[in-house]
Design a protein around this motif. Structure first.
Motif: not given
Length: 94
Positions: A23-34, A40-54
Motif C-alpha cells: 500500500l505504501v508503494l502504491f501511494l508513492r506511485k499513484y498518489g497526489k504529491k503535496v 518532504t512531500h506528502k502523498f495521498f489518494i482522494n476519491k477523484k484520483r482513485l477514479n482516474t486510476i481504478k
C-alpha cells in the motif's frame, strides 16, 4: 520508477497502523504529491484520483479501497519514505 527506501520509523509506524508495504508503494506511485515542511512531500489518494486510476490496478484497488483513501505517506527528497499515517480528519492539502 526509482528505487524507494523505507526508513525504520516508517516500517514501525506501518506495523502499528496496519499499513502494508504494498500500500505504501502504491501511494508513492499513484498518489497526489503535496509539499510539506522541510524537504518532504506528502502523498495521498482522494476519491477523484482513485477514479482516474481504478482501471490501472483494478484488483489491488478493489481489495484495499477504504485503506487507500484513509492513508498518507511522507517522503523525503531522496526517495526515502519517512513516515506513514492514517487520515482521520478532512484534508485540505492543495
Amino acid at each position: 520508477m526509482e528505487q524507494v527506501r523505507l526508513s525504520n520509523h516508517s516500517i514501525t509506524r506501518g506495523q502499528q497502523r496496519g499499513i502494508s508495504e504494498d500500500l505504501v508503494l502504491f501511494l508513492r506511485k499513484y498518489g497526489k504529491k503535496v509539499n510539506s515542511k522541510g524537504n518532504t512531500h506528502k502523498f495521498f489518494i482522494n476519491k477523484k484520483r482513485l477514479n482516474t486510476i481504478k482501471y490501472l490496478e483494478r484488483d489491488f484497488i478493489k481489495k484495499n479501497d477504504k485503506q487507500i483513501l484513509n492513508t498518507a505517506i511522507v517522503c523525503s527528497d531522496d526517495n526515502c519514505i519517512v513516515s506513514v499515517m492514517k487520515i482521520t480528519k478532512k484534508v485540505n492539502w492543495n
